[in-house]
Design a protein around this motif. Structure first.
Motif, PDB file in Angstrom:
ATOM      1  N   LYS E  34      60.296  46.163  51.435  1.00 41.53           N
ATOM      2  CA  LYS E  34      59.078  46.808  50.953  1.00 41.53           C
ATOM      3  C   LYS E  34      58.130  45.750  50.417  1.00 41.53           C
ATOM      4  O   LYS E  34      58.552  44.750  49.843  1.00 41.53           O
ATOM      5  CB  LYS E  34      59.412  47.805  49.846  1.00 41.53           C
ATOM      6  N   THR E  35      56.830  45.993  50.524  1.00 38.11           N
ATOM      7  CA  THR E  35      55.853  45.068  49.960  1.00 38.11           C
ATOM      8  C   THR E  35      55.771  45.280  48.459  1.00 38.11           C
ATOM      9  O   THR E  35      56.110  46.353  47.942  1.00 38.11           O
ATOM     10  CB  THR E  35      54.463  45.328  50.567  1.00 38.11           C
ATOM     11  N   PRO E  36      55.323  44.247  47.734  1.00 35.64           N
ATOM     12  CA  PRO E  36      55.128  44.431  46.277  1.00 35.64           C
ATOM     13  C   PRO E  36      54.245  45.638  45.976  1.00 35.64           C
ATOM     14  O   PRO E  36      54.504  46.363  45.017  1.00 35.64           O
ATOM     15  CB  PRO E  36      54.470  43.111  45.855  1.00 35.64           C
ATOM     16  N   ASP E  62      60.738  37.351  43.876  1.00 35.48           N
ATOM     17  CA  ASP E  62      59.989  36.893  42.700  1.00 35.48           C
ATOM     18  C   ASP E  62      58.581  37.471  42.657  1.00 35.48           C
ATOM     19  O   ASP E  62      58.098  37.887  41.598  1.00 35.48           O
ATOM     20  CB  ASP E  62      59.911  35.356  42.713  1.00 35.48           C
ATOM     21  N   GLU E  63      57.911  37.515  43.816  1.00 30.31           N
ATOM     22  CA  GLU E  63      56.538  37.998  43.801  1.00 30.31           C
ATOM     23  C   GLU E  63      56.485  39.476  43.399  1.00 30.31           C
ATOM     24  O   GLU E  63      55.619  39.885  42.620  1.00 30.31           O
ATOM     25  CB  GLU E  63      55.926  37.820  45.195  1.00 30.31           C
ATOM     26  N   ALA E  64      57.424  40.252  43.897  1.00 31.93           N
ATOM     27  CA  ALA E  64      57.446  41.665  43.546  1.00 31.93           C
ATOM     28  C   ALA E  64      57.717  41.833  42.053  1.00 31.93           C
ATOM     29  O   ALA E  64      57.103  42.688  41.389  1.00 31.93           O
ATOM     30  CB  ALA E  64      58.503  42.400  44.366  1.00 31.93           C
ATOM     31  N   LEU E  65      58.622  41.028  41.521  1.00 33.19           N
ATOM     32  CA  LEU E  65      58.895  41.093  40.082  1.00 33.19           C
ATOM     33  C   LEU E  65      57.617  40.838  39.290  1.00 33.19           C
ATOM     34  O   LEU E  65      57.299  41.565  38.329  1.00 33.19           O
ATOM     35  CB  LEU E  65      59.960  40.062  39.698  1.00 33.19           C
ATOM     36  N   ALA E  66      56.881  39.819  39.700  1.00 33.60           N
ATOM     37  CA  ALA E  66      55.661  39.468  38.965  1.00 33.60           C
ATOM     38  C   ALA E  66      54.644  40.598  39.049  1.00 33.60           C
ATOM     39  O   ALA E  66      54.027  40.973  38.028  1.00 33.60           O
ATOM     40  CB  ALA E  66      55.082  38.174  39.537  1.00 33.60           C
ATOM     41  N   ARG E  67      54.475  41.145  40.229  1.00 37.22           N
ATOM     42  CA  ARG E  67      53.485  42.227  40.382  1.00 37.22           C
ATOM     43  C   ARG E  67      53.856  43.467  39.579  1.00 37.22           C
ATOM     44  O   ARG E  67      52.993  44.135  38.999  1.00 37.22           O
ATOM     45  CB  ARG E  67      53.353  42.599  41.866  1.00 37.22           C
ATOM     46  N   VAL E  68      55.134  43.780  39.550  1.00 37.15           N
ATOM     47  CA  VAL E  68      55.568  44.916  38.741  1.00 37.15           C
ATOM     48  C   VAL E  68      55.308  44.643  37.264  1.00 37.15           C
ATOM     49  O   VAL E  68      54.830  45.522  36.525  1.00 37.15           O
ATOM     50  CB  VAL E  68      57.051  45.238  39.002  1.00 37.15           C
ATOM     51  N   GLY E  69      55.593  43.424  36.842  1.00 40.15           N
ATOM     52  CA  GLY E  69      55.365  43.060  35.440  1.00 40.15           C
ATOM     53  C   GLY E  69      53.905  43.229  35.041  1.00 40.15           C
ATOM     54  O   GLY E  69      53.586  43.691  33.926  1.00 40.15           O
ATOM     55  N   GLU E  70      52.998  42.871  35.938  1.00 37.87           N
ATOM     56  CA  GLU E  70      51.572  43.009  35.638  1.00 37.87           C
ATOM     57  C   GLU E  70      51.136  44.479  35.629  1.00 37.87           C
ATOM     58  O   GLU E  70      50.392  44.920  34.757  1.00 37.87           O
ATOM     59  CB  GLU E  70      50.743  42.260  36.685  1.00 37.87           C
ATOM     60  N   LEU E  77      61.894  43.398  33.173  1.00 42.94           N
ATOM     61  CA  LEU E  77      62.233  42.587  34.348  1.00 42.94           C
ATOM     62  C   LEU E  77      63.596  41.935  34.160  1.00 42.94           C
ATOM     63  O   LEU E  77      63.909  41.444  33.069  1.00 42.94           O
ATOM     64  CB  LEU E  77      61.173  41.502  34.565  1.00 42.94           C
ATOM     65  N   HIS E  78      64.384  41.887  35.227  1.00 40.92           N
ATOM     66  CA  HIS E  78      65.705  41.249  35.202  1.00 40.92           C
ATOM     67  C   HIS E  78      65.742  40.223  36.331  1.00 40.92           C
ATOM     68  O   HIS E  78      66.276  40.495  37.413  1.00 40.92           O
ATOM     69  CB  HIS E  78      66.808  42.293  35.387  1.00 40.92           C
ATOM     70  N   PRO E  79      65.176  39.027  36.110  1.00 39.73           N
ATOM     71  CA  PRO E  79      64.982  38.103  37.244  1.00 39.73           C
ATOM     72  C   PRO E  79      66.282  37.628  37.880  1.00 39.73           C
ATOM     73  O   PRO E  79      66.330  37.455  39.102  1.00 39.73           O
ATOM     74  CB  PRO E  79      64.204  36.941  36.618  1.00 39.73           C
TER      75      PRO E  79
END
Lengths: 228, 228, 228, 228, 228, 228, 228, 228
Positions: E34-36, E62-70, E77-79
């Motif tokens: 899935k896309t971010p 990582d990119e999806a994690l960052a976008r969700v965080g924003e 987040l659980h990296p």
């Protein structure tokens, strides 16, 4: 280097000079895993050392082909086969017929045909004959019978060697290709089919190994004299 | 028992009566792993419960065939197929052509043909047509075209479905057999070849599964009406 | 080219005209491994040669879809299936029901459905019915029974064909997809499950081969006449 | 002996006494590869050493069962499971439901059920529920929900755990069996299907390993107290 | 969508509301493929629909994690696990101990631990205990014994579950990881080792399937009440 | 971290200090999957902690090699082996002869040779001896006999260990490499050949595992005293 | 005969006399596939030709053992190993420790131990130490450390070499055995585990190849002098 | 029967008369799976129909050999090859050298040699030359060079074709045999090694397929004329 299907360093070339003189085999450079610069350097060196003999380079990507074309004006490029030849080709003794079904097997078929030619056999390339269109195959039966050795290239279900082997009694080398998807397993399905061919007298080489089939077939063809 | 390809206990038969009445499917006993006594007992029970319907027993060894013949005089023995039938067969609607290359595939082909017949289709059994002898295959092309569904049985390299599928446009079910040795891997080579057939519209069943192919083909044939 | 599951060069098209006229099969272009430019060129050529017939192009990436849309205004784009159609579709005879569990199998299901339609069958696409949510599957049982042939698409453990095959007696073609990870082995787990289905009368095509299933199912459906 | 799934020599039994005392686990004899005489000797010895504890012997052939029955009058024979028990069974805490489709999986299911019982759980054995006959499965949904742990046994395509796991949220251990032929590969097809189950929370044991599933399920069940 | 190991579309969420209410299971989004943007959209929708319940998204790059965080300030987040959680976590009943050898298995272990926690169990994460350093494993034996269920994560030769299973009698779920090279075959070596564990009572999930192990272990732990 | 073939975190280094002091084994960093920055950080830390001991980093890409060379002026770079060493090497006791056929096996051979040296053995690297050029192999027979342990590296058909093992009686560790294509299956063909060597006394390590072979061979060589 | 792992015809024996004189290796007869009469004849001949040297016959069934015992009174029978020895054994230099878990691995362990002894090493056979009972393994750590080479025999999950290799730094040869069922695949699971051992310095031989491990370990041990 | 590697029914014989007359190929009976009675009947029939031509029966067990010897006094028995010949053999044109390592490959080598002879080539059988004893191989180099085609038979690691192919430039057909155990996988290890041979110009047939190699090699040899 002997632990490689091709001979490609100058030390090895030195060693093999005797065999080449005896057998007419060319110098060979295996291009996979080499940079265009390395390939140009090896070819330059081989051409200088053996200007009177044929040199064959295989498995070249488009960029390597272009670089060789620029650096070695005497080189002949074979883009479908992904190959380059240098120097005079030997006389073609006997005929190797290379048979394949279509465009997706074209590269392997072209590599086999060029290799057989550089190794000293005449070549008849017969493409576009698949098992799902028998009439075209039947139409070339005479050309198949006129060859001293056949190389039959097929991917997917690998059925072509069995059908060809049922039509003619010429020695037949089958080459499975990695064409297909899913349960073709990158050529394993075709390889297994060929090893289990119901037509007697079929032998097999590794997946996509047009080079090996060409070497073998040339050896057979050039030592053969068919009844007129 | 539903977790088995065949239906062979009376509890299950009770369940399936509705479907059988609706579809014309027979009662089926899967003989593998059963003693001759067990097979006789099940068949006796089924015949008594459903005297008006067909019963099919598959995968019977010679001894089981003999015992059934003695115990159930009304049974019809099919030794090549390793099967027995009881009761009246349904009318045959449409035609399933079962195609195979030779004697080593005969048992699977016979099982497929008998199954298709018992499941309500007419059957045309065409043996002795292999890819290494194309003229015989070409000679039966009309019979292939006249069928509503084809079952093509082949071992070794499994090439026959591709060649047949290139000749005609009839729905085609391929059955790999475990005939062969070495790298045939008990039918895997043929199975992979069939899954990768270059002829579009080929489907495949499990190795040696003549029964499954027969069921499927009968369902197709009996619901079909070909243009005259 | 016959050694390919699809027919995509003009030489071949010439050959197949007879069969197409007889069977209603469309012209087909297999897009994998071709550049967008090549695809546009082939489609343009086919459309000009056979304006009265359907053309199907499969396995197109997004860029190829966009280029075809620009170059051929008459083309119909099918982005979920990764396909393009040109020309008038044949009348839909009979019904193929294409069944799948969810979004990850959507591309293969859409390819099967579109192929069946272009090959002359009516289509009923039933998505979102997985074995882990039986009530939804039970809710569509009538639609399944109304079809002349089923195409059941599933990845991972490939259980859906067995469950559907236990519900209805319609001829059923199973398509394993490469959905999954780890020990799914890119669809092998689903392929093996389908070959071993406990529901009799299930046949199987290669992994992700929605096209092949669609061709087969259309052939069955368009020749069938179900009892009212 | 620890490098074996079962504990079957007296040296080992001595060692494990502490764990057994703590966990309630029985003494276990793995019968495969042992002569009937050896099995009788080991059981006699274990019974004498631990008259107050349960002893379980698994994987016994018919002859071994008969010999144990003659030599040890107190032994309870379990012919379907191929097992023998000696001594008082522990109280059954919690319930393990063992689910299977039919007669061909009966031995593995019976082994799992007996093992779970001997390891201290109550057992509910639910046979004859296959994915090709969903109504029977739906009819036992309450019994499935009432268990603290499920053991689901299936051969062939191994679809049953996915379907059961979609119906209830109880911890579920799947056991593939070697039932099938051809591309079932002696249980590999079922094993792969179970590892790829679309139902979350399904775990798997080795092919035919009813014993291992029973041990695991008993540990889960006997430590669980479900809400009333 | 039920034919996927995770539940991630709103239609499905509607369906599962009943089960979630009954079992305490969270909403789950499977991020792979899935896309971010898609992930953010689904999470936003789920949070709005079920603000009182936990939501878990797995397999995020990582990119999806960052976008969700924003986009979702309330998200945790659980990296290491490649996961995100939203909403209040359920009370932790019982304890799942997640055991692994080192940094290369850390992602799978973290996914298992977080999943177990979100599914309602307490978690004890024990890393850095490998079979080549037994003293560290022996040092945590008490923590292992204090858990209601173990999840043991290992790549390469997959020996850790056997050693842990020999130390304690707690129900043990083994997770093979794709760590290794050459003949590890992306986790197959570890998978086979775990299926053949000499310690009884070990069950296995798919390669890298920390999520599945976590769901199973949480179900076991939260229904268990260990003796004081 | 013990569940990894190499030791590469400071926690682990602390643990292993005792063994290293006892055995002379170096600190090892396994570079695969680490960023150049991580590798520099670990090496810096290890050098500071153990300035008197050897440190070996393996599986470094070109960029990592360059970064280490800039950051750690005392590091010795081994670009063919893809390795770096720091600190004083131990005295070389005994001799490990590392034998390979040519350039494509050079990286694995160099890794084995360097590892054996850093683990305390003397090393004799013998390249360019393949089974297709026996005279060169025969010419080095004395050097083979003079070693205390042999490491024989080969890809493709993996025949070199059998030929070498037939010439001399020195303990021989074979390393299959992933050199080849098609049915070489990334080194499986060579691995199987070596496991089936007709020369007794050949042992094998994982594909491309020059490191493991070097460790083993050094242990053998440094404890050996050959007769003069 | 050189294309066999053992040397068993007189022609070959004549050839190998030089090597045997140089290395102390015995004459070897590989009994598998030979009749008891053939084995007796070969042993009689070898004993007469080399009365001063050791002769080893391996892979003998019970009947062959009995016949050799009758015909050759000087023969020493080793029934657990399935072997026979004749003539004086060489002095044992160094120590090979053969480690296994239990009775099912006993035959392979005994073959390895006897082979190592006949090839000139001292032997310490350590049985009954499995990974599921670590205390027994820890109890023999001193004996492991005192050996010059270890042979570690294990079936099923093949974890023992990793655990032993983590305890001591002695050169270690792992022997997978075909003990197990289902997904042990006749020893493949153990073989893969050993090839992927996380303990560095582990090498592997073919499944059940106790002979090969014994030869290798004896060569290592007899050339080693450990520090006092 | 064409779907079999051998031709064995009279119907087929009728078909093949033309080819046989043209090519000099014999009638062939494939004995595997036939009773001694069936074999005698087929041979009797063939001898009567074609008294002037050679007949070859392969894969005969000892009992079948004996029965043929009794029933057909003119038959020549070849017990090592498991074959029988009838009628006059054709003149031997050219030479096929059949090379193998030892007694365990003797049957396959003898089948290949006899087949080549019956198909019209002269034969030179060279046994007892394995890769672990190079001097014997080097001693026959002249005989290898004097052949028009080589058949190289090897089991276990299958290294012999690579070594022979490095010595001479004669066309070489490799035959893997099922000799070996454990990870030889009944000849797969040898098959893969041969497909990956580093010596160019090596082709391969199915495992144990001495017949196929003999047919192919005879076709090559009898059409060849080597330079004097």
């Amino acid at each position: 280097m002997e632990n490689d299907p091709r001979t490609d360093d100058l030390g090895f070339a030195r060693l093999d000079l005797d065999r080449a003189g005896r057998t007419g085999d060319p110098e060979v450079v295996y291009g996979a895993g080499k940079t265009p610069e390395q390939i140009v350097a090896i070819l330059t060196s081989l051409e200088r050392a053996h200007p009177e003999r044929a040199v064959l380079a295989t498995r070249l990507e488009d960029e390597a082909l272009a670089r060789v074309g620029e650096a070695l004006p005497g080189a002949e490029l074979h883009p479908v086969a992904g190959c380059v030849t240098l120097g005079p080709l030997p006389e073609g003794r006997g005929t190797v017929a290379v048979v394949s079904a279509g465009t997706s097997d074209a590269r392997v078929a072209a590599e086999a045909a060029l290799t057989a030619r550089v190794y000293g056999a005449g070549v008849d390339l017969i493409e576009d004959v698949g098992v799902a269109g028998l009439h075209r195959l039947l139409a070339v039966q005479e050309r198949l019978n006129a060859a001293e050795c056949l190389v039959v290239v097929a991917g997917m279900e690998g059925a072509l060697p069995s059908v060809v082997g049922g039509l003619v009694g010429v020695p037949l080398v089958a080459v499975p290709t990695s064409v297909g998807y899913g349960a073709s397993f990158d050529g394993i399905a075709a390889l297994l089919a060929m090893l289990n061919s119901c037509a007697p007298g079929v032998t097999v080489v590794n997946i996509d190994n047009g080079y090996g089939a060409g070497v073998f077939a040339a050896r057979v063809a050039r030592q053969s004299v068919l009844a007129p």
